[in-house]
Design an enzyme around this catalytic site. Structure first.
Site, short mmCIF file in Angstrom:
data_model
loop_
_atom_site.label_atom_id
_atom_site.label_comp_id
_atom_site.label_asym_id
_atom_site.label_seq_id
_atom_site.Cartn_x
_atom_site.Cartn_y
_atom_site.Cartn_z
N HIS A 97 0.82 -1.21 0.05
CA HIS A 97 0.03 -0.16 -0.16
C HIS A 97 0.92 1.13 -0.01
O HIS A 97 2.02 1.21 0.38
CB HIS A 97 -0.93 -0.12 1.05
CG HIS A 97 -1.79 -1.29 1.60
ND1 HIS A 97 -1.91 -1.80 2.67
CD2 HIS A 97 -2.60 -1.76 0.72
CE1 HIS A 97 -2.65 -2.81 2.55
NE2 HIS A 97 -3.15 -2.82 1.33
N HIS A 150 1.41 4.68 1.79
CA HIS A 150 1.16 5.22 3.28
C HIS A 150 1.09 6.90 3.23
O HIS A 150 1.86 7.33 2.39
CB HIS A 150 1.80 4.59 4.26
CG HIS A 150 1.27 3.07 4.90
ND1 HIS A 150 0.82 2.87 5.91
CD2 HIS A 150 1.11 2.22 3.99
CE1 HIS A 150 0.34 1.82 5.89
NE2 HIS A 150 0.53 1.12 4.64
N HIS A 162 -2.69 4.43 5.75
CA HIS A 162 -2.91 4.60 4.54
C HIS A 162 -3.29 6.02 3.78
O HIS A 162 -3.81 6.70 4.42
CB HIS A 162 -4.19 3.82 3.89
CG HIS A 162 -3.99 2.35 3.96
ND1 HIS A 162 -4.84 1.31 3.03
CD2 HIS A 162 -2.96 1.70 4.43
CE1 HIS A 162 -4.49 0.22 3.25
NE2 HIS A 162 -3.23 0.14 4.19
N HIS A 200 -11.15 1.37 2.82
CA HIS A 200 -10.25 0.44 2.05
C HIS A 200 -11.24 -0.50 1.43
O HIS A 200 -12.42 -0.89 2.15
CB HIS A 200 -9.24 -0.25 3.22
CG HIS A 200 -8.30 -1.27 2.56
ND1 HIS A 200 -7.43 -1.07 1.70
CD2 HIS A 200 -8.52 -2.70 2.73
CE1 HIS A 200 -6.70 -2.19 1.25
NE2 HIS A 200 -7.56 -2.91 2.06
N HIS A 209 -8.52 3.29 -1.35
CA HIS A 209 -7.58 4.47 -1.37
C HIS A 209 -6.78 4.36 -2.57
O HIS A 209 -6.27 3.49 -2.92
CB HIS A 209 -6.85 4.12 -0.09
CG HIS A 209 -7.44 3.83 1.13
ND1 HIS A 209 -7.30 3.22 2.20
CD2 HIS A 209 -8.61 4.54 1.66
CE1 HIS A 209 -7.88 3.25 3.04
NE2 HIS A 209 -9.05 3.98 2.89
N ASP A 222 -4.02 1.46 -2.90
CA ASP A 222 -4.43 0.21 -2.36
C ASP A 222 -3.92 -0.78 -3.55
O ASP A 222 -4.80 -1.19 -4.34
CB ASP A 222 -5.85 0.14 -2.04
CG ASP A 222 -5.95 0.74 -0.80
OD1 ASP A 222 -5.02 1.09 -0.06
OD2 ASP A 222 -7.29 0.98 -0.38
N HIS A 245 3.60 -5.37 3.58
CA HIS A 245 2.99 -5.73 4.87
C HIS A 245 3.37 -7.47 4.90
O HIS A 245 3.57 -8.11 3.77
CB HIS A 245 1.58 -5.73 4.85
CG HIS A 245 1.35 -4.29 5.00
ND1 HIS A 245 1.15 -3.78 6.23
CD2 HIS A 245 0.94 -3.17 4.15
CE1 HIS A 245 0.82 -2.46 6.34
NE2 HIS A 245 0.70 -2.06 4.91
N ARG A 301 4.33 -4.31 9.27
CA ARG A 301 5.03 -3.62 8.09
C ARG A 301 6.56 -4.29 8.04
O ARG A 301 7.41 -4.03 8.88
CB ARG A 301 5.35 -2.10 8.43
CG ARG A 301 3.65 -1.50 8.72
CD ARG A 301 3.67 -0.15 9.05
NE ARG A 301 2.37 0.43 9.02
CZ ARG A 301 2.01 1.58 9.19
NH1 ARG A 301 2.79 2.55 9.05
NH2 ARG A 301 0.83 1.92 9.38
#
Length: 243
Positions: A111, A113, A128, A136, A139, A142, A178, A201
């Site tokens: 994603h 951020h 995000h 979500h 976004h 994404d 992630h 993360r």
């Protein structure tokens, strides 16, 4: 400068009310408005885009989060971006290494951020990037789930919603890889609608402006892979159609 930006905004609003037969002239006007906006706010980026055949490039050097234990994947690599200015769709190449090499592995969510702040590892990158206050997975950035093969992720994606220019540019923000799979907002809880329950993360990077050099070194491999996939698909289709 702000008076010029105000004028550019007024012109842009007038463009949206134009008649269809004025389309060509107004598209040219819109282009000039975009050029004015970009050249005033981001003069160096504008010069780079013009020098690169009106194409913006960006890169992100991925490094493991210092907060990830030694027992977790130590992910490194690049995420590269390209976008034709002013109306092109964002393209990206994900070239990552350091994942387990086993079979039947779950996907990894990736994603954009909010912040380009990695002072506290990937944790300080914020949530995000969500300028439109949507749930979500709607976004910009994404990017969904990615599956590794032999410990690597090599993936090309086109028609992405995020952008490199304009008021919602992702330049200066971060890419986060992630630990877990993105549930795509179907997890029936608050976290699912915020981040897809994607877990820790593992690695991250800050998106910065770049040249076309790294993209042009990696894109031929992407094209060759896509060509082989098309050939395989065509051959499979012919076999299935045979009596």
């Amino acid at each position: 400068m702000f008076s010029l930006l105000f004028l550019a905004t007024v012109v842009a609003l007038c463009v949206t009310d134009a008649q269809p037969n004025e389309e060509n002239a107004l598209q040219d006007m819109q282009k000039k408005v975009n050029d004015l906006w970009l050249s005033l706010l981001y003069p160096q980026l504008y010069e780079d885009i013009v020098a690169s055949n009106r194409t913006a490039y960006a890169s992100c050097l991925v490094k493991p989060s210092p907060k990830v234990g030694a027992d977790k994947p130590q992910v490194t690599g690049h995420v590269l971006f390209r976008q034709a200015y002013p109306n092109g769709k964002l393209e990206a190449i994900f070239n990552l290494d350091g994942f387990p090499a086993g079979a039947n592995l779950s996907g990894r969510a990736i994603h954009i951020h909010q912040y380009g702040d990695l002072s506290d590892g990937c944790d300080s990158a914020g949530g995000h990037y969500n300028p439109f206050k949507e749930n979500h997975p709607r976004h910009p950035g994404d990017f969904g789930n990615f599956y590794s093969k032999e410990g690597k992720i090599k993936k090309y994606k086109a028609n992405l919603v995020a952008t490199l220019f304009g008021p919602y540019s992702i330049i200066g923000r971060s890419v986060v890889i992630h630990e877990q799979e993105d549930d795509l907002g179907k997890g029936n809880n608050k976290a699912s609608l915020e981040n897809g329950n994607a877990g820790k993360r593992l690695a991250c990077c800050v998106v910065g402006t770049g040249t076309k050099n790294l993209w042009e070194r990696q894109f031929p491999e992407v094209k060759e892979k896509r060509k082989k996939m098309r050939i395989s698909f065509c051959m499979l289709s012919r076999v299935t159609k045979m009596p």
